[in-house]
Motif scaffolding. Structure first.
Motif, PDB file in Angstrom:
ATOM      1  N   ASN A 131      22.686  14.029   4.433  1.00  0.00           N
ATOM      2  CA  ASN A 131      23.691  13.522   5.521  1.00  0.00           C
ATOM      3  C   ASN A 131      24.062  14.330   6.288  1.00  0.00           C
ATOM      4  O   ASN A 131      25.218  15.067   6.324  1.00  0.00           O
ATOM      5  N   LYS A 132      23.664  13.375   8.319  1.00  0.00           N
ATOM      6  CA  LYS A 132      24.482  14.092   8.806  1.00  0.00           C
ATOM      7  C   LYS A 132      24.281  15.693   8.995  1.00  0.00           C
ATOM      8  O   LYS A 132      25.150  16.267   9.758  1.00  0.00           O
ATOM      9  N   LEU A 133      23.159  15.918   8.232  1.00  0.00           N
ATOM     10  CA  LEU A 133      22.411  17.792   8.232  1.00  0.00           C
ATOM     11  C   LEU A 133      21.740  17.791  10.390  1.00  0.00           C
ATOM     12  O   LEU A 133      21.186  16.685  10.658  1.00  0.00           O
ATOM     13  N   VAL A 134      22.727  18.892  10.450  1.00  0.00           N
ATOM     14  CA  VAL A 134      21.551  19.172  11.671  1.00  0.00           C
ATOM     15  C   VAL A 134      20.251  20.091  11.941  1.00  0.00           C
ATOM     16  O   VAL A 134      20.298  20.806  11.419  1.00  0.00           O
ATOM     17  N   ILE A 135      18.847  19.270  12.517  1.00  0.00           N
ATOM     18  CA  ILE A 135      17.731  19.827  11.655  1.00  0.00           C
ATOM     19  C   ILE A 135      17.163  19.890  13.196  1.00  0.00           C
ATOM     20  O   ILE A 135      16.952  18.764  14.107  1.00  0.00           O
ATOM     21  N   ASP A 136      16.935  21.066  14.569  1.00  0.00           N
ATOM     22  CA  ASP A 136      16.246  20.747  15.769  1.00  0.00           C
ATOM     23  C   ASP A 136      17.077  20.280  16.703  1.00  0.00           C
ATOM     24  O   ASP A 136      17.353  19.866  17.714  1.00  0.00           O
ATOM     25  N   GLN A 137      18.024  20.577  16.372  1.00  0.00           N
ATOM     26  CA  GLN A 137      19.764  20.145  17.906  1.00  0.00           C
ATOM     27  C   GLN A 137      19.738  18.757  17.119  1.00  0.00           C
ATOM     28  O   GLN A 137      20.197  18.186  18.049  1.00  0.00           O
ATOM     29  N   ASN A 138      19.276  18.264  15.679  1.00  0.00           N
ATOM     30  CA  ASN A 138      19.509  16.590  15.691  1.00  0.00           C
ATOM     31  C   ASN A 138      20.154  16.508  14.831  1.00  0.00           C
ATOM     32  O   ASN A 138      19.739  16.853  13.645  1.00  0.00           O
ATOM     33  N   GLU A 139      21.367  15.368  14.205  1.00  0.00           N
ATOM     34  CA  GLU A 139      22.260  15.698  13.545  1.00  0.00           C
ATOM     35  C   GLU A 139      21.258  14.160  13.291  1.00  0.00           C
ATOM     36  O   GLU A 139      21.158  12.449  13.607  1.00  0.00           O
ATOM     37  N   ILE A 140      20.822  14.039  10.990  1.00  0.00           N
ATOM     38  CA  ILE A 140      19.634  13.379  10.573  1.00  0.00           C
ATOM     39  C   ILE A 140      20.713  12.643  10.678  1.00  0.00           C
ATOM     40  O   ILE A 140      21.938  12.365   9.993  1.00  0.00           O
ATOM     41  N   PHE A 141      19.991  11.203   9.885  1.00  0.00           N
ATOM     42  CA  PHE A 141      20.285  10.084   9.277  1.00  0.00           C
ATOM     43  C   PHE A 141      19.744   9.920   7.884  1.00  0.00           C
ATOM     44  O   PHE A 141      18.566   9.728   7.485  1.00  0.00           O
ATOM     45  N   VAL A 142      20.357   9.943   6.440  1.00  0.00           N
ATOM     46  CA  VAL A 142      20.067  10.081   5.530  1.00  0.00           C
ATOM     47  C   VAL A 142      20.232   8.537   4.436  1.00  0.00           C
ATOM     48  O   VAL A 142      22.155   8.724   4.209  1.00  0.00           O
ATOM     49  N   ASP A 143      19.417   7.921   3.886  1.00  0.00           N
ATOM     50  CA  ASP A 143      19.910   6.722   2.794  1.00  0.00           C
ATOM     51  C   ASP A 143      18.171   6.346   1.812  1.00  0.00           C
ATOM     52  O   ASP A 143      17.905   7.034   1.731  1.00  0.00           O
ATOM     53  N   PHE A 144      18.631   5.815   0.946  1.00  0.00           N
ATOM     54  CA  PHE A 144      18.131   5.276  -0.374  1.00  0.00           C
ATOM     55  C   PHE A 144      17.059   4.077   0.797  1.00  0.00           C
ATOM     56  O   PHE A 144      17.278   3.881   1.714  1.00  0.00           O
ATOM     57  N   GLU A 145      16.129   4.536  -0.097  1.00  0.00           N
ATOM     58  CA  GLU A 145      14.653   3.414   0.521  1.00  0.00           C
ATOM     59  C   GLU A 145      15.251   2.254   0.791  1.00  0.00           C
ATOM     60  O   GLU A 145      15.462   1.459  -0.731  1.00  0.00           O
ATOM     61  N   LEU A 146      15.452   1.025   1.639  1.00  0.00           N
ATOM     62  CA  LEU A 146      15.437  -0.049   1.538  1.00  0.00           C
ATOM     63  C   LEU A 146      13.699  -1.085   1.215  1.00  0.00           C
ATOM     64  O   LEU A 146      14.474  -2.485   1.085  1.00  0.00           O
ATOM     65  N   GLU A 147      12.935  -1.018   2.332  1.00  0.00           N
ATOM     66  CA  GLU A 147      12.643  -1.925   2.173  1.00  0.00           C
ATOM     67  C   GLU A 147      11.883  -2.391   0.773  1.00  0.00           C
ATOM     68  O   GLU A 147      11.647  -3.224   0.815  1.00  0.00           O
ATOM     69  N   ARG A 148      11.603  -1.820   0.078  1.00  0.00           N
ATOM     70  CA  ARG A 148      11.428  -2.047  -1.459  1.00  0.00           C
ATOM     71  C   ARG A 148      12.402  -2.116  -2.214  1.00  0.00           C
ATOM     72  O   ARG A 148      11.877  -2.970  -3.831  1.00  0.00           O
ATOM     73  N   GLY A 152       0.688  -1.165   0.321  1.00  0.00           N
ATOM     74  CA  GLY A 152      -0.141   0.554   0.041  1.00  0.00           C
ATOM     75  C   GLY A 152       1.090   1.069  -0.570  1.00  0.00           C
ATOM     76  O   GLY A 152       0.422   2.478  -0.037  1.00  0.00           O
ATOM     77  N   VAL A 153       2.429   1.221  -0.369  1.00  0.00           N
ATOM     78  CA  VAL A 153       2.662   2.559   0.315  1.00  0.00           C
ATOM     79  C   VAL A 153       3.397   2.412  -1.021  1.00  0.00           C
ATOM     80  O   VAL A 153       3.221   1.567  -2.036  1.00  0.00           O
ATOM     81  N   LEU A 154       3.386   4.277  -1.403  1.00  0.00           N
ATOM     82  CA  LEU A 154       3.140   4.545  -2.328  1.00  0.00           C
ATOM     83  C   LEU A 154       3.701   5.654  -2.636  1.00  0.00           C
ATOM     84  O   LEU A 154       5.046   5.631  -1.903  1.00  0.00           O
ATOM     85  N   GLY A 155       4.461   5.546  -3.859  1.00  0.00           N
ATOM     86  CA  GLY A 155       5.899   6.294  -4.225  1.00  0.00           C
ATOM     87  C   GLY A 155       6.792   5.222  -5.355  1.00  0.00           C
ATOM     88  O   GLY A 155       6.774   4.427  -5.415  1.00  0.00           O
ATOM     89  N   ASP A 156       7.575   6.367  -6.045  1.00  0.00           N
ATOM     90  CA  ASP A 156       8.952   5.998  -6.662  1.00  0.00           C
ATOM     91  C   ASP A 156       9.906   5.429  -5.785  1.00  0.00           C
ATOM     92  O   ASP A 156       9.828   6.174  -5.257  1.00  0.00           O
TER      93      ASP A 156
END
Length: 269
Positions: free
Chosen positions: A122-139, A53-57
């Protein structure tokens, strides 16, 4: 039919997982043969199927994690729209409480924007949190099992359940064992095989140890540079404080001299 030779470890090894295997993902170099914790066993036994049911490419979708619980969809959109046009954004929330689960998915309109966001966000700081970014892996990664079922490529060191083979924690390259030729296994050559294999193993071990020593030295140098930078900042701060204090003392003395001069001038009159 002639038997095809099997590939060596160096031929099939990659730092990033090409096909998901819970046992391999639970190993630091991808060579474990038995689960080292119950989570890996749960992931092996899991019968997980991606949500249809997940939408998008999936090939244009970015996975964003380690978000601040207070980060909103608007904040995410403002941050990631600088890399390109966003087609769809989903911040995953608890179905009961509505609170953010600190991760989400962003689908871009073109691959160029996706690659730019993957490289630069990747590793940008948003609202004092260092985020993690990667490609979608589930599909996109065959055999994928999510973290809640014992899988995933992330984890916490404190829990003892690390996961490897992804962008954040790639596999460490294993020691390549030398291939022993079949013709050496002849009568009277056993000692020669043992000596040659032991020499090869010791050479590989020394190379591996040298590589680890080099990594440790680099980490120590980086920590030393950061410490020197902090010490330099402290020294500059203390120097400015001393200058301000000295200036205040001089101003105070000048004011006292002025006050004394006025008093003497008044008494003369």
């Amino acid at each position: 039919m002639e038997k095809q030779p099997r590939g060596t470890m160096n031929d099939i090894w990659t730092p990033i997982a090409k096909q998901y295997n819970p046992l391999k993902a639970g190993s630091i170099d991808g060579t474990d043969e038995e689960p080292h914790d119950r989570a890996v066993s749960r992931a092996i036994a899991a019968k997980y199927r991606p949500n249809k049911g997940v939408l998008g490419d999936p090939h244009l979708t970015l996975f964003v994690a380690r978000l601040n619980p207070q980060t909103s969809e608007e904040k995410l959109k403002d941050t990631f729209s600088r890399f390109g046009d966003i087609r769809r954004l989903k911040l995953v929330r608890d179905i009961v409480t509505g609170f953010s689960k600190c991760y989400g998915f962003i689908e871009y309109k073109d691959e160029r924007s996706l690659l730019k966001a993957h490289r630069d966000s990747n590793k940008l700081v948003i609202d004092q949190n260092e985020i993690f970014v990667d490609f979608e892996l589930e599909r996109t990664l065959k055999g994928w099992v999510p973290r809640r079922l014992g899988g995933g490529l992330g984890g916490k060191k404190e829990s003892g359940q690390l996961r490897f083979g992804g962008r954040d924690r790639p596999f460490r390259k294993p020691i390549s064992l030398p291939a022993l030729k079949a013709e050496l296994y002849t009568e009277g050559q056993a000692d020669k095989v043992d000596r040659s294999s032991s020499r090869e193993l010791s050479r590989e071990s020394r190379q591996w140890e040298r590589g680890r020593d080099w990594e440790r030295r680099r980490e120590r140098d980086q920590r030393g540079e950061e410490g020197q930078k902090r010490n330099g900042d402290r020294a500059r701060y203390r120097s400015r404080e001393r200058d301000h204090k000295r200036q205040r003392e001089e101003d105070r003395r000048k004011e006292e001299d002025r006050h004394q001069w006025r008093n003497r001038h008044k008494t003369r009159r």
